[in-house]
Design a protein around this motif. Structure first.
Motif, mmCIF file in Angstrom:
data_model
loop_
_atom_site.group_PDB
_atom_site.id
_atom_site.type_symbol
_atom_site.label_atom_id
_atom_site.label_comp_id
_atom_site.label_asym_id
_atom_site.label_seq_id
_atom_site.Cartn_x
_atom_site.Cartn_y
_atom_site.Cartn_z
ATOM 1 N N LYS A 21 0.812 -1.232 0.000
ATOM 2 C CA LYS A 21 0.000 0.000 0.000
ATOM 3 C C LYS A 21 0.836 1.268 0.000
ATOM 4 O O LYS A 21 0.395 2.305 -0.461
ATOM 5 C CB LYS A 21 -0.985 -0.002 1.182
ATOM 6 C CG LYS A 21 -0.361 0.294 2.530
ATOM 7 C CD LYS A 21 -1.430 0.441 3.623
ATOM 8 C CE LYS A 21 -1.895 1.869 3.793
ATOM 9 N NZ LYS A 21 -2.124 2.202 5.229
ATOM 10 N N ASP A 22 2.046 1.214 0.514
ATOM 11 C CA ASP A 22 2.876 2.421 0.498
ATOM 12 C C ASP A 22 4.068 2.280 -0.443
ATOM 13 O O ASP A 22 5.120 2.860 -0.221
ATOM 14 C CB ASP A 22 3.365 2.743 1.910
ATOM 15 C CG ASP A 22 2.622 3.940 2.491
ATOM 16 O OD1 ASP A 22 1.599 4.331 1.907
ATOM 17 O OD2 ASP A 22 3.071 4.484 3.522
ATOM 18 N N VAL A 45 -3.312 0.935 10.666
ATOM 19 C CA VAL A 45 -3.636 1.766 9.495
ATOM 20 C C VAL A 45 -2.584 2.833 9.226
ATOM 21 O O VAL A 45 -2.658 3.564 8.247
ATOM 22 C CB VAL A 45 -5.024 2.437 9.629
ATOM 23 C CG1 VAL A 45 -6.124 1.375 9.602
ATOM 24 C CG2 VAL A 45 -5.121 3.296 10.876
ATOM 25 N N ILE A 46 -1.588 2.926 10.103
ATOM 26 C CA ILE A 46 -0.559 3.955 9.901
ATOM 27 C C ILE A 46 0.387 3.521 8.793
ATOM 28 O O ILE A 46 0.937 2.424 8.834
ATOM 29 C CB ILE A 46 0.228 4.182 11.212
ATOM 30 C CG1 ILE A 46 -0.691 4.797 12.262
ATOM 31 C CG2 ILE A 46 1.442 5.060 10.973
ATOM 32 C CD1 ILE A 46 -0.043 5.014 13.603
ATOM 33 N N GLY A 47 0.586 4.381 7.815
ATOM 34 C CA GLY A 47 1.581 4.139 6.774
ATOM 35 C C GLY A 47 1.449 2.782 6.122
ATOM 36 O O GLY A 47 0.386 2.160 6.115
ATOM 37 N N GLY A 48 2.554 2.331 5.541
ATOM 38 C CA GLY A 48 2.617 1.001 4.962
ATOM 39 C C GLY A 48 3.496 0.135 5.841
ATOM 40 O O GLY A 48 4.026 0.603 6.845
ATOM 41 N N PRO A 49 3.655 -1.137 5.463
ATOM 42 C CA PRO A 49 4.452 -2.035 6.300
ATOM 43 C C PRO A 49 5.867 -1.518 6.548
ATOM 44 O O PRO A 49 6.385 -1.672 7.657
ATOM 45 C CB PRO A 49 4.496 -3.334 5.486
ATOM 46 C CG PRO A 49 3.349 -3.255 4.563
ATOM 47 C CD PRO A 49 3.083 -1.819 4.307
ATOM 48 N N ARG A 67 5.546 0.906 9.330
ATOM 49 C CA ARG A 67 5.107 0.279 10.583
ATOM 50 C C ARG A 67 6.178 -0.649 11.167
ATOM 51 O O ARG A 67 6.202 -0.870 12.365
ATOM 52 C CB ARG A 67 3.800 -0.495 10.360
ATOM 53 C CG ARG A 67 2.631 0.400 10.006
ATOM 54 C CD ARG A 67 1.304 -0.292 10.235
ATOM 55 N NE ARG A 67 1.141 -1.481 9.426
ATOM 56 C CZ ARG A 67 0.632 -1.496 8.205
ATOM 57 N NH1 ARG A 67 0.231 -0.367 7.638
ATOM 58 N NH2 ARG A 67 0.507 -2.619 7.535
ATOM 59 N N ARG A 121 -11.291 5.430 11.554
ATOM 60 C CA ARG A 121 -10.882 6.791 11.198
ATOM 61 C C ARG A 121 -11.324 7.122 9.778
ATOM 62 O O ARG A 121 -11.682 6.241 9.003
ATOM 63 C CB ARG A 121 -9.370 6.960 11.312
ATOM 64 C CG ARG A 121 -8.594 6.184 10.271
ATOM 65 C CD ARG A 121 -7.122 6.562 10.293
ATOM 66 N NE ARG A 121 -6.413 5.942 9.181
ATOM 67 C CZ ARG A 121 -5.129 6.133 8.909
ATOM 68 N NH1 ARG A 121 -4.402 6.942 9.671
ATOM 69 N NH2 ARG A 121 -4.551 5.554 7.879
#
Lengths: 1000, 304
Positions: free
Chosen positions: A141-142, B100-104, B107, B186
């Protein structure tokens, strides 16, 4: 310096590095592992993903000393090298299943994001080789890709997982195309694919030279200011600084520009700063850090001038003037289209719809920020090879050489030479791989500055822009304000359009006039429009320049045209597809600029295909059962509906501009061939198109053709990679150069075999006498060439022939006859006429219809595109795999244009300073896409092909806003769609939102 | 930007505090660095001379049950939180917010301590912790460790009350009670700032009949300069004789009344946020109550 010990891909390293190093810098610059890319310096894009002690991290902002003692894996360590059994001395690469899958499923285009995607995807497959789409999207996703639209990436991850589970790799699912030839219409793997998936592919910042210095650019603090004084003494005195250059140091033309010569190499002296991206000084130093530090020591005295940042204000007589020497003032160009009599048209119309639309300035966000590297004339250090041709490694040149990823190498050479006061031939531009372009790498960025720095210091100079600098500096997509009035009869027949467009062209002309001309001439949409009066004002302002961006103005006008059409359909109570069907361009109709379309108009077929699929789709809603597919339906808090839009886009420069491309073919006695043209490869797989055309004409296996592009010494001028033109013009140049070579070989071989040249055929690396054709020839008249001028080989089994020799021997025969093994072909596209003359403005158009199934969360206003069905008339699919990549990538870029992208500038100062503030679509936004190919060949295109690069991103935005309106009854007049305003409009029962995004 | 000149990786709290004490305001703590380095790169934060990396301190990333508390080391990463079976069972509002913060890639390195120390009123992890009524352990030079309520450390947007020679050491909260449940949700917008438009975490405990809310904690961000407890909404819920639509709507009205919402440019209008308080509160209360009803016999947790 502190000692850092870490193990990378199994090798332990002990390095003395500054404590402030980031891991990506250690890998790239200290260890030379350049497969790890830096795209943003803010852990936003994922290009720099590596694995540290089993966990993926964004290495661009990961302090290197965090990895003290760690095990680090990078893309370079993924493929296994093994000795070949037959020959112990040579080694073969055994690719990781993800690497193979990325190649076979078309998941690598420009390749810049590829290492990051593959590394990140390994963390998923290592734990779960059977991931769902959702798990893949969560994992990635990022990690951002600007080329593929992500579907190919998702498919690749699944295919690699399947291979890991079963030992079998599934093939890519491709749209159906007409019967392929041996090389044309085949999903051939791109020639640069292995390099791109293994990290071996080199982009400009991946090159280093002995003694290389680093340049950093000081930019204006004000959007508009006279520069009274520049004091560089302190910066020059800083240890490690070799030069600080300003406007006073430009030996040649102090300005450059693609169309107008209006862009100063440095603002200062008689040139004011006209936007905040204007360069004022260049510091050249031993390291990039010192160069940056030097910028902080330069003192500039500004006299701030009033700035104008709205294109309508810029047209006012009392507006601040950007270029006082221009007779038309801030008006870059007033572009007019006049057809018929609009007054009469509106008088005859039963219904008239008029609205004003706005589109924002948007950013290409190619993942590779600009980089230019110049090597001075006489440089004696070693040079890397940039050619794939065997034996072509020695490229020593005594010229000033600029390495750069550029869409127009010859234009770079001209502009660099001119500003340095050199002849064109004294400069060489070598194109490196390019991490995406999309129109944003046509203008000069650091090329002249780097060349100047190299010239002054006598050492190689590299200028790499940070993402932040790239955002501030380079030309954008024009923001527009479009008032458009459309008139129709009760039965839906369109009668008249009147439009007024304002385009914000920013501080410099760039390609602004051309872009806004395209917006204007396409402002009727792909419809028969008897009466048209369209006026466009392309304006200079103190914002960033706007120039080329995929869609080239048509993206903006299509949004207005297609929105108005749906409003019209609603007021007429007519099906929106039916309204379009009634009016679409067909063979025999005329455009609003007076061009009669005589062939290759597949729009109606596109519309039929898309509509048919919507009507039969099983999307879960009642629309699949009802006769009206535009009815909305509700699931949970979300309301769904389909929307549709059509579009067209010219192929080629058009408007009377001479449009040509040159290519050179060479055949070698080892049975291979080379094709060379300067045209730019920026991810679209032009190299594959060139190789396919050449291989097709010479009857060679695809991999026997080596492609060299983007080198002003080694490759003839292919012209700019713009206007969806390269498959057509450079594809043709390659095809016709190869055909000329084939004909020459036929002549030689005919003598050898004592027969007629026309019966010498080439197939699969063999030249032979086609006995069947010979027999026919003796019997009756026979067309020698196959359909569309090919050599007729259709991939079928080779006919039996005793009289045959290998291609290698055929080349030897050529050489024995003292014939040149090299032929250059200059291809001129059919002539076009300027706007206003009523002639043919363009030699071909591509067409598309897009339908989007959109969901709107009625609680929150959140919009998602769930599914896209598209059909594109591209003339002929040269490579269906790459074609699908262009289509899916264009559609997802268009989704960004509709829903997320907005480069925000406040009074000339960019608010969007970082990539984190510029949201482009990520993998989670990718819808399910069904893409159909329509092939209405154009006579002069290579095998019938026309462009596809831009059309794929044009109709999608209005298809989405039309779907939103069908879903919740709110018409979005401005992009990107604002969920905040949409929700409040739904709550307050407002029918339209025209607020400029962000003005909430 | 210029960069730091020294990078220390202490392995004990004492060593870290001693470095902080020695360098005073010339030093800053770095954990994952995903906020700090971005702020420095964007020149929103002063670049310190010394970075003290606290992530290599022994036990700084632990999850444990200690003396009847669930304790999280301040250096626990978002990935560790998401994948902890204990936290998934006990603190869904935390695993959901941290997930849900950022991507892996973010995180994997970003820590809960960093999220809290950054002191943004909309920080997802912080909002999740707040609904758990977490306490924070602050370690100071000279061995002065003390626990205090999470809310007490925030001074304003982006500002905490920690002294230069103090560090966040751990968080703790009570294990989930019987008939209790929690949830987080959120709203983002796809453009502009990568911060939530609004985030809400809620924890509820039901009565023996599973009908009435006996206890409620609701955290909302951004709804003021610091992370915000919607006490009015909590009271509205516990005052109701039954958890029904009317109770929820009363809680929504109370939260809308009490929250200090503002329009943030390119992120959200005040009006939109007001609407979102309703949407999110309805969603998270529904989820938390459903979980509480499923949690009739809470899983036993043992000291680790």
């Amino acid at each position: 310096m502190t000692q850092l010990t870490l193990t990378v891909n199994g090798t332990e390293h002990a390095l003395d590095v500054p404590p402030s190093r980031y891991l990506a810098e250690v890998l790239r610059y200290d260890l030379g592992l350049t497969g790890t890319k830096i795209g943003c310096d803010e852990a936003e894009c994922g290009c720099c993903t590596v694995i540290v002690d089993g966990q993926s991290v964004d290495s661009c902002i990961y302090p290197a000393f965090k990895a003290q003692g760690a095990q680090v894996s990078t893309i370079e360590g993924l493929a296994q090298t093994r000795s070949c059994s037959q020959n112990g001395s040579s080694h073969a690469l055994e690719l990781h299943p993800l690497q193979s899958a990325f190649i076979r499923h078309g998941a690598t285009q420009c390749g810049f994001c590829t290492p990051g995607f593959i590394m990140q995807a390994t963390t998923l497959l290592d734990e779960n080789p059977d991931p769902s789409d959702k798990e893949i999207k969560e994992c990635l996703k990022d990690t951002y890709c600007r080329c593929t639209g992500y579907t190919a990436i998702i498919n690749s991850v699944k295919a690699a997982g399947e291979y890991m589970r079963t030992g079998t790799m599934p093939e890519a699912e491709l749209p159906s195309v007409i019967e392929p030839l041996s090389q044309i219409g085949q999903p051939l793997e791109r020639p640069d694919a292995v390099d791109k998936v293994t990290g071996a592919a080199l982009y400009t910042d991946d090159y280093t030279f002995d003694g290389m210095l680093f340049g950093a650019t000081l930019r204006s603090e004000h959007p508009h200011a006279h520069i009274r004084e520049i004091d560089t003494a302190a910066a020059r005195a800083l240890e490690g600084v070799h030069a600080v250059l300003t406007h006073a140091d430009v030996p040649g033309d102090p300005r450059h520009g693609l169309v107008e010569n209006d862009w100063p190499v440095f603002a200062g002296g008689r040139f004011p700063a006209r936007y905040v991206g204007d360069a004022i000084a260049l510091a050249v130093a031993e390291t990039a850090e010192i160069a940056q530090q030097a910028l902080g020591l330069i003192r500039v005295e500004y006299e701030a001038l009033p700035a104008v940042t709205d294109p309508r204000d810029a047209l006012q007589p009392d507006a601040p003037q950007l270029h006082p020497d221009r007779p038309t003032g801030n008006l870059l160009k007033h572009i007019k289209v006049r057809q018929g009599d609009v007054e009469q048209g509106f008088a005859d119309a039963d219904i008239v719809v008029e609205r004003t639309y706005r589109t924002p300035m948007t950013e290409h966000a190619f993942l590779e920020p600009e980089c230019a590297l110049a090597v001075p004339a006489g440089y004696s250090g070693s040079r890397p090879s940039t050619s794939k041709e065997p034996g072509a490694s020695d490229h020593d040149s005594d010229k000033l050489t600029v390495y750069v990823g550029s869409q127009i190498p010859y234009s770079d050479r001209r502009q660099v030479a001119k500003s340095l006061g050199l002849a064109d031939e004294e400069v060489r531009v070598i194109g490196t791989l390019m991490g995406g372009g999309f129109g944003g790498k046509e203008d000069i960025a650091g090329q002249i500055h780097a060349a100047l720095g190299a010239q002054v210091t006598g050492r190689p100079v590299k200028i790499l822009y940070s993402r932040q600098e790239s955002l501030i500096f380079h030309p954008k997509r024009h923001s527009t304000i479009i008032r458009i009035k459309t008139g129709a009869m009760r039965d839906g027949k369109l009668l008249a359009v009147e439009a007024e467009l304002y385009g914000d062209s920013g501080a410099y002309a760039s390609l602004g006039e051309k872009v806004m001309t395209r917006a204007t001439t396409h402002a009727t949409g792909p419809y028969v429009m008897p009466h048209a009066k369209i006026d466009c004002y392309a304006m200079y302002t103190n914002n960033a320049p706007s120039g080329a961006f995929r869609g080239f103005g048509v993206t903006q006008s299509a949004f207005a045209v297609e929105s108005n059409l749906d409003i019209l359909a609603a007021e007429l109570g007519m099906d929106p597809a039916e309204l379009r069907r009634k009016n679409v361009m067909r063979v025999g109709t005329e455009t609003a600029t007076g061009q009669e379309l005589i062939e290759s108009v597949g729009l109606l077929e596109c519309l039929d295909l898309v509509e048919e699929e919507i009507r039969t789709s099983e999307d879960g809603g009642p629309s699949s059962l009802s006769s009206d597919p535009w009815t909305s339906f509700q699931i949970g808090s979300k309301r769904y509906a389909w929307g549709i839009a059509a579009g067209y886009k010219n192929t080629g420069l058009g408007g009377g501009a001479p449009d040509k491309s040159e290519a050179e073919v060479e055949v070698f006695a080892d049975g291979t061939a080379a094709i060379r043209t300067s045209s730019a490869e920026m991810g679209q797989n032009l190299v594959g198109v060139l190789a396919a055309c050449t291989a097709q004409e010479l009857g060679l296996p695809f991999e026997k053709v080596h492609v060299t592009v983007m080198d002003t010494d080694l490759t003839p001028d292919g012209g700019p990679s713009t206007a969806s033109r390269q498959t057509y013009v450079s594809g043709n140049a390659a095809r016709l150069a190869a055909r000329a070579m084939r004909q020459q070989m036929q002549t030689v071989l005919a003598e050898k075999f004592d027969t007629h040249p026309d019966v010498i055929a080439f197939h699969e690396g063999l030249a032979y006498v086609d006995e069947k054709r010979l027999a026919q020839m003796h019997g009756a008249e026979l067309p020698v060439e196959g359909a569309n001028g090919t050599n007729g080989s259709t991939g079928k089994a080779l006919p039996q022939s005793i009289r045959s020799i290998s291609f290698a021997d055929a080349v030897n025969a050529l050489l024995a006859e003292n014939r040149l093994p090299k032929i250059r072909y200059e291809y001129w596209a059919p002539q076009t006429q300027p706007l206003g003359t009523g002639g043919d403005m363009h030699f071909a158009f591509s067409y598309a219809v897009h339908a989007a199934l959109v969901s709107v969360d009625t609680d929150t206003g959140e919009v998602a595109v769930e599914r896209v069905i598209s059909a594109h008339d591209v003339g002929r699919a040269i490579n269906p795999l790459s074609l699908l990549g262009q289509i899916e990538g264009g559609i997802v870029m268009g989704i960004g244009n509709a829903l997320t992208e907005n480069y925000i500038v406040e009074n000339g100062i960019p608010w969007t300073e970082r990539l984190g503030q510029y949201k482009m679509p990520g993998i989670k936004m990718t819808p399910k896409m069904d893409s159909h190919i329509v092939e209405h060949p154009t006579a002069d295109g290579p095998y019938g092909a026309k462009g596809v690069g831009e059309i794929s991103s044009i109709p999608i935005s209005p298809a989405i806003t039309n779907a939103i309106c069908n879903a919740v009854g709110v018409r979005c007049l401005a992009l990107p769609v604002d969920q905040d305003a949409l929700l409040l409009a739904m709550r307050d029962k407002e029918r339209e939102i025209d607020g400029h995004w962000g003005q909430t | 930007m210029s960069r730091w000149r020294a990078y220390h990786t202490p392995t004990t709290v004492a060593e870290a505090l001693s470095l902080l004490h020695q360098h005073k305001d010339k030093a800053r703590i770095i954990a994952g660095g995903t906020d700090l380095i971005l702020d420095m790169e964007a020149e929103h934060a002063v670049v310190p001379e010394v970075l003290v990396d606290v992530t290599k301190i022994a036990g700084i990333d632990r999850v444990a049950l200690e003396d009847g508390w669930i304790v999280l080391g301040a250096g626990i990463t978002h990935t560790q939180i998401e994948s902890s079976p204990l936290l998934r069972a006990q603190a869904r509002c935390l695993t959901e917010s941290c997930g849900v913060i950022g991507g892996p890639q973010v995180r994997n390195v970003a820590t809960l301590g960093g999220n809290v120390a950054h002191a943004l009123p909309a920080a997802d992890g912080t909002i999740g912790l707040l609904a758990l009524e977490a306490e924070v352990e602050i370690a100071g030079h000279g061995g002065s460790n003390r626990w205090q309520p999470l809310l007490s450390i925030f001074a304003g947007p982006g500002r905490n009350r920690l002294a230069p020679d103090q560090m966040l050491h751990a968080f703790r909260f009570r294990p989930i009670a019987a008939r209790a449940g929690n949830a987080f949700d959120r709203i983002m917008r796809p453009q502009g700032v990568a911060l939530p438009v609004l985030g809400i975490a809620a924890r509820v405990r039901l009565d023996a009949d599973l009908r009435r809310v006996e206890d409620a904690v609701i955290a909302i961000g951004p709804a003021g300069p610091t992370p915000f407890r919607a006490s009015g909404a909590e009271e509205a819920l516990t005052a109701a004789a039954e958890f029904d639509d009317a109770a929820v709507e009363n809680a929504v009205a109370a939260a809308q009344e009490q929250a200090r919402l503002r329009t943030s440019k390119y992120r959200a209008s005040q009006e939109y946020r007001r609407e979102m308080i309703g949407v999110l509160l309805r969603r998270v209360l529904q989820a938390a109550v459903e979980r509480a009803r499923m949690n009739d016999a809470p899983t036993q947790v043992e000291d680790t």
